[in-house]
Design an enzyme around this catalytic site. Structure first.
Site, mmCIF file in Angstrom:
data_model
loop_
_atom_site.group_PDB
_atom_site.id
_atom_site.type_symbol
_atom_site.label_atom_id
_atom_site.label_comp_id
_atom_site.label_asym_id
_atom_site.label_seq_id
_atom_site.Cartn_x
_atom_site.Cartn_y
_atom_site.Cartn_z
ATOM 1 N N LYS A 231 4.922 -15.367 0.306
ATOM 2 C CA LYS A 231 4.652 -15.900 -1.040
ATOM 3 C C LYS A 231 5.973 -15.796 -1.783
ATOM 4 O O LYS A 231 6.049 -15.294 -2.901
ATOM 5 C CB LYS A 231 3.538 -15.092 -1.724
ATOM 6 C CG LYS A 231 3.016 -15.710 -3.016
ATOM 7 C CD LYS A 231 2.317 -17.044 -2.833
ATOM 8 C CE LYS A 231 2.116 -17.712 -4.176
ATOM 9 N NZ LYS A 231 1.665 -19.124 -4.049
ATOM 10 N N ASP B 264 -4.309 -7.555 5.566
ATOM 11 C CA ASP B 264 -5.646 -6.994 5.345
ATOM 12 C C ASP B 264 -6.621 -8.111 4.976
ATOM 13 O O ASP B 264 -7.688 -8.258 5.569
ATOM 14 C CB ASP B 264 -5.560 -5.954 4.211
ATOM 15 C CG ASP B 264 -6.858 -5.192 4.004
ATOM 16 O OD1 ASP B 264 -7.769 -5.317 4.845
ATOM 17 O OD2 ASP B 264 -6.953 -4.466 3.002
ATOM 18 N N TYR C 223 0.839 -1.194 0.000
ATOM 19 C CA TYR C 223 0.000 0.000 0.000
ATOM 20 C C TYR C 223 0.876 1.247 0.000
ATOM 21 O O TYR C 223 0.814 2.068 0.899
ATOM 22 C CB TYR C 223 -0.944 0.006 1.210
ATOM 23 C CG TYR C 223 -1.992 -1.098 1.188
ATOM 24 C CD1 TYR C 223 -1.891 -2.167 0.315
ATOM 25 C CD2 TYR C 223 -3.080 -1.073 2.034
ATOM 26 C CE1 TYR C 223 -2.836 -3.178 0.291
ATOM 27 C CE2 TYR C 223 -4.033 -2.084 2.017
ATOM 28 C CZ TYR C 223 -3.906 -3.136 1.142
ATOM 29 O OH TYR C 223 -4.843 -4.133 1.124
ATOM 30 N N ASP D 20 -1.512 -18.585 0.088
ATOM 31 C CA ASP D 20 -2.633 -19.355 -0.466
ATOM 32 C C ASP D 20 -2.953 -20.558 0.426
ATOM 33 O O ASP D 20 -4.108 -20.798 0.795
ATOM 34 C CB ASP D 20 -2.363 -19.776 -1.927
ATOM 35 C CG ASP D 20 -0.921 -20.189 -2.186
ATOM 36 O OD1 ASP D 20 -0.099 -20.151 -1.243
ATOM 37 O OD2 ASP D 20 -0.612 -20.559 -3.334
ATOM 38 N N ASP E 259 -9.752 -10.049 7.480
ATOM 39 C CA ASP E 259 -11.183 -10.122 7.170
ATOM 40 C C ASP E 259 -11.661 -11.568 7.111
ATOM 41 O O ASP E 259 -12.756 -11.898 7.580
ATOM 42 C CB ASP E 259 -11.498 -9.431 5.835
ATOM 43 C CG ASP E 259 -11.754 -7.929 6.013
ATOM 44 O OD1 ASP E 259 -11.160 -7.356 6.948
ATOM 45 O OD2 ASP E 259 -12.529 -7.360 5.235
HETATM 46 MG MG MG Z 1 -10.058 -4.829 4.997
#
Ligand code: MG
Ligand code: NAI
Length: 359
Positions: A194, A251, A144, A227, A255
């Protein structure tokens, strides 16, 4: 000792409250009632200053917060936030106009999200028993970043480039936070990677995490590809203790983890500057929920648990523990569960039950 340290030592903290939009205002009112009850019991003085920074303010005045908003917040010990976002105001405006500037200006490089499956809360997974872990997300760099741009707009060869930024300092300190946290828990860290596919940044992430791990011989470390890790969150969620990931991986994983725990309405988060040089910010994971706003039926537990994380960060561990005990027993009783958990209780009924348990 700074002035705010001196106040804290005497059991006093200043809190900037930003209820925001929609159910943000409803759940923050509830969290404040719970904080007041536990503060009274523990002789803690919490002084609140409320700010109306929100999409409503954006609609009225053209900005989510005033120009000197960050300077205004700087002097507080902590920030308690509800949620921002409202139909008609693009989500990137509410995010980049308030939340992201606060996280970055105050070096809140940890985003911490605890996940638990409580008694009385049904997880969508048959496999989710004894789930109790924390996702630690790197909060200020990684994927980000603002570095990049677009070229040849409108032409067939239009392109976009966005650079991921991983620094030794940035990866090292989030790894340290995860290892320190694991020491206070079950002593097990899982690092999301990864490095098989992303050949520069994530092998670097793995190297720095492994280097930091050598300073914590009492903590076990596993590295798992993102993954496979996503699949394990669903198949064996009870296996995890502390999971550390980059900004993007953290992030998405947090969730997913909140969904495993049964409802987004109970999920809390803390944006931390562990050095305590700047105020940290505490907020439920959910948004402003325009679909149920104004009806008095929002689940306040995500905001209340976030307030408990704030108490802990401010040094009031006993008070935080009592709030969590009240949350547990309130969730365990069917008559004090909100609609998102299959109950019928209003926000006010849940709040009163929490406050009664803290008397
Ligand atoms: Mg989020
Ligand atoms: P949301 O979290 O507001 O709602 C998603 C669904 O979960 C809705 O059906 C809602 O009714 C339900 N829900 C959420 N919290 C609940 C609670 N405490 N009790 C009971 N039910 C609850 O996410 P959505 O709809 O994607 O976003 C709505 C607005 O909130 C958008 O403008 C979005 O940008 C903003 N948002 C803000 C966040 C923040 O301030 N950190 C985080 C996520 C979204």
């Amino acid at each position: 000792m700074t002035e705010s340290d001196a106040l804290r030592a005497s059991g006093s903290s200043s809190i900037a409250v930003i209820p925001g939009d929609g159910i943000g205002t409803e759940v923050i009112a509830s969290a404040r009632a719970v904080l007041d009850a536990v503060a009274r019991k523990h002789a803690i003085t919490l002084s609140y200053t409320e700010f109306d920074w929100s999409c409503q303010r954006y609609a009225d005045e053209g900005a989510m917060m005033p120009d000197d908003g960050i300077e205004t917040l700087r002097g507080f010990d902590a920030i308690l936030l509800g949620a921002v976002g409202w139909p008609g105001v693009p989500d990137h405006v509410s995010l980049w106009g308030l939340l992201i500037p606060i996280r970055r200006a105050f070096r809140q490089y940890v985003n911490m999200r605890p996940i638990r499956v409580f008694d009385g809360v049904d997880s969508p997974l048959r496999t989710a028993h004894d789930v109790d872990f924390v996702v630690v997300r790197e909060n200020v760099e990684g994927e980000y970043s603002e570095i990049g741009g677009r070229l040849n707009r409108g032409f067939p060869d239009e392109m976009a480039v966005q650079e991921s930024v991983f620094t030794r300092n940035g990866v090292g300190r989030i790894a340290d936070f995860a290892f320190e946290l694991a020491r206070t828990r079950r002593g097990y860290v899982t690092s999301a990677t990864k490095s098989n596919g992303i050949v520069h940044t994530l092998p670097f992430w793995d190297e720095v995490v492994a280097e930091r791990a050598s300073h914590y011989p009492d903590v076990r470390l596993d590295s798992e590809h993102i993954d496979a890790l996503a699949a394990k969150f669903v198949l064996q969620p009870q296996r995890f203790d502390v999971v550390v990931g980059s900004n993007l991986f953290g992030d998405i994983l947090s969730d997913l983890a909140a969904a495993v725990a049964g409802s987004i309405g109970i999920a809390p988060s803390a944006n931390l500057d562990p050095s305590k040089q700047y105020p940290s910010m505490f907020e439920p994971v959910h948004g402003s929920a325009p679909d149920i706003a104004g009806q008095g039926i929002a689940n306040p537990i995500g905001a209340v648990w976030s307030a408990a994380l704030m108490l802990e960060h401010l040094g009031y561990a006993a008070a935080a523990g009592e709030v969590m005990a009240a949350v547990e027993s309130t969730l365990a009783a069917p008559e004090t569960r909100t609609g998102d958990l299959g109950g019928r209780a209003s926000t006010a009924v849940v709040t009163d039950a929490l406050v009664a348990r803290l008397q």
